[in-house]
Design a protein around this motif. Structure first.
Motif, PDB file in Angstrom:
ATOM      1  N   ASP A  12       0.833  -1.205   0.000  1.00 29.94           N
ATOM      2  CA  ASP A  12       0.000   0.000   0.000  1.00 29.94           C
ATOM      3  C   ASP A  12       0.866   1.253   0.000  1.00 29.94           C
ATOM      4  OD1 ASP A  12      -2.243  -1.589   0.026  1.00 29.94           O
ATOM      5  OD2 ASP A  12      -2.607  -1.378   2.197  1.00 29.94           O
ATOM      6  N   ASP A  13       1.938   1.234   0.791  1.00 32.31           N
ATOM      7  CA  ASP A  13       2.845   2.387   0.834  1.00 32.31           C
ATOM      8  C   ASP A  13       3.522   2.602  -0.521  1.00 32.31           C
ATOM      9  OD1 ASP A  13       2.209   2.912   3.448  1.00 32.31           O
ATOM     10  OD2 ASP A  13       4.004   1.955   4.297  1.00 32.31           O
ATOM     11  N   ILE A  14       3.944   1.522  -1.156  1.00 28.83           N
ATOM     12  CA  ILE A  14       4.611   1.645  -2.453  1.00 28.83           C
ATOM     13  C   ILE A  14       3.636   2.188  -3.500  1.00 28.83           C
ATOM     14  CG2 ILE A  14       5.659   0.332  -4.352  1.00 28.83           C
ATOM     15  CD1 ILE A  14       7.018  -1.393  -2.215  1.00 28.83           C
ATOM     16  N   LYS A  15       2.389   1.700  -3.492  1.00 28.26           N
ATOM     17  CA  LYS A  15       1.381   2.208  -4.428  1.00 28.26           C
ATOM     18  C   LYS A  15       1.138   3.691  -4.197  1.00 28.26           C
ATOM     19  CE  LYS A  15      -1.231  -2.038  -5.149  1.00 28.26           C
ATOM     20  NZ  LYS A  15      -2.496  -2.733  -4.890  1.00 28.26           N
ATOM     21  N   SER A  16       1.066   4.034  -2.910  1.00 30.36           N
ATOM     22  CA  SER A  16       0.846   5.439  -2.567  1.00 30.36           C
ATOM     23  C   SER A  16       2.010   6.299  -3.048  1.00 30.36           C
ATOM     24  CB  SER A  16       0.678   5.549  -1.056  1.00 30.36           C
ATOM     25  OG  SER A  16       0.703   6.875  -0.643  1.00 30.36           O
ATOM     26  N   ILE A  17       3.231   5.806  -2.832  1.00 30.26           N
ATOM     27  CA  ILE A  17       4.423   6.549  -3.285  1.00 30.26           C
ATOM     28  C   ILE A  17       4.428   6.644  -4.800  1.00 30.26           C
ATOM     29  CG2 ILE A  17       6.952   6.464  -3.425  1.00 30.26           C
ATOM     30  CD1 ILE A  17       6.926   5.283  -0.584  1.00 30.26           C
ATOM     31  N   GLY A  18       4.049   5.558  -5.472  1.00 34.68           N
ATOM     32  CA  GLY A  18       3.998   5.556  -6.945  1.00 34.68           C
ATOM     33  C   GLY A  18       3.012   6.593  -7.464  1.00 34.68           C
ATOM     34  N   SER A  19       1.847   6.657  -6.863  1.00 32.68           N
ATOM     35  CA  SER A  19       0.859   7.652  -7.322  1.00 32.68           C
ATOM     36  C   SER A  19       1.331   9.063  -7.011  1.00 32.68           C
ATOM     37  CB  SER A  19      -0.514   7.379  -6.716  1.00 32.68           C
ATOM     38  OG  SER A  19      -0.502   7.617  -5.335  1.00 32.68           O
ATOM     39  N   ASP A  20       2.004   9.223  -5.867  1.00 29.06           N
ATOM     40  CA  ASP A  20       2.564  10.543  -5.538  1.00 29.06           C
ATOM     41  C   ASP A  20       3.640  10.943  -6.545  1.00 29.06           C
ATOM     42  OD1 ASP A  20       0.908  10.709  -3.346  1.00 29.06           O
ATOM     43  OD2 ASP A  20       2.454  10.159  -1.866  1.00 29.06           O
ATOM     44  N   VAL A  21       4.478   9.987  -6.937  1.00 29.21           N
ATOM     45  CA  VAL A  21       5.526  10.275  -7.923  1.00 29.21           C
ATOM     46  C   VAL A  21       4.882  10.660  -9.258  1.00 29.21           C
ATOM     47  CG1 VAL A  21       7.388   9.230  -9.301  1.00 29.21           C
ATOM     48  CG2 VAL A  21       7.327   8.907  -6.831  1.00 29.21           C
ATOM     49  N   ARG A  22       3.810   9.999  -9.669  1.00 27.17           N
ATOM     50  CA  ARG A  22       3.117  10.350 -10.927  1.00 27.17           C
ATOM     51  C   ARG A  22       2.543  11.762 -10.844  1.00 27.17           C
ATOM     52  NH1 ARG A  22       0.881   4.759 -11.673  1.00 27.17           N
ATOM     53  NH2 ARG A  22      -0.295   5.339  -9.860  1.00 27.17           N
TER      54      ARG A  22
END
Length: 179
Positions: free
Chosen positions: A147-157
């Motif tokens: 969940d944290d990685i997905k959240s970081i990925g969306s933040d990076v996008r």
């Protein structure tokens, strides 16, 4: 228990042996041949007798009859028979105690085996429970990380889009005043 019974038997046998050897010693000293009933020497004085230095000649004659000697011998024989009987009883008690100990040890062997199996089963159950709990914890932890990685990925996008928009805007502003 076995050592205590053995020590008791050993002390009883030692006491009996000492008592018996003392009786045999008395028997050897008090035999009619050695006593000789003072029959032939009762009235003949001995010169230089060391029996009683305060008296001249023989000491007082011993007045023991054959019946008294037989009675003493009979008493000694009865004591010996009683001691032998006591020893035999002690040996039989020791044998019975040893048999009970052997049976108890055989039962204890099976109790020990059963206890070892039960402890092993408890250990294996605890290990299985611990592994399954760890597996669930690992899965939960992996979910948090995912969940944290997905959240970081969306933040990076989102950040990349914002940077791209700012770049396009900045290029557009630089290009429009110069035209």
């Amino acid at each position: 228990m076995r050592d205590t019974a053995y020590q008791a038997l050993l002390s009883q046998l030692t006491a009996s042996a000492n008592d018996i050897s003392g009786q045999w010693l008395d028997l050897e000293v008090n035999t009619p041949e050695l006593l000789n009933l003072q029959s032939s020497h009762a009235n003949s004085p001995r010169e230089g007798s060391d029996d009683n230095p305060g008296q001249d000649g023989d000491t007082e004659a011993m007045n023991i009859t054959r019946e008294e000697i037989d009675a003493k011998l009979q008493l000694i024989e009865e004591r010996l028979d009683r001691k032998v009987s006591d020893i035999a009883t002690s040996v039989n008690e020791l044998k019975a105690s040893n048999e009970r100990t052997v049976i108890a040890l055989q039962n204890a062997k099976w109790w020990a085996i059963g206890t070892a199996i039960a402890v092993l089963a408890i250990f294996m159950g605890t290990l299985q429970w611990g592994l399954s709990a760890q597996k669930e914890e690992n899965a939960r932890f992996s979910g948090y990380i995912r969940d944290d990685i997905k959240s970081i990925g969306s933040d990076v996008r989102d950040i990349s889009k914002a940077v791209l928009e700012l770049r396009v805007k900045s290029e557009a502003e630089q290009g429009s005043p110069g035209k």
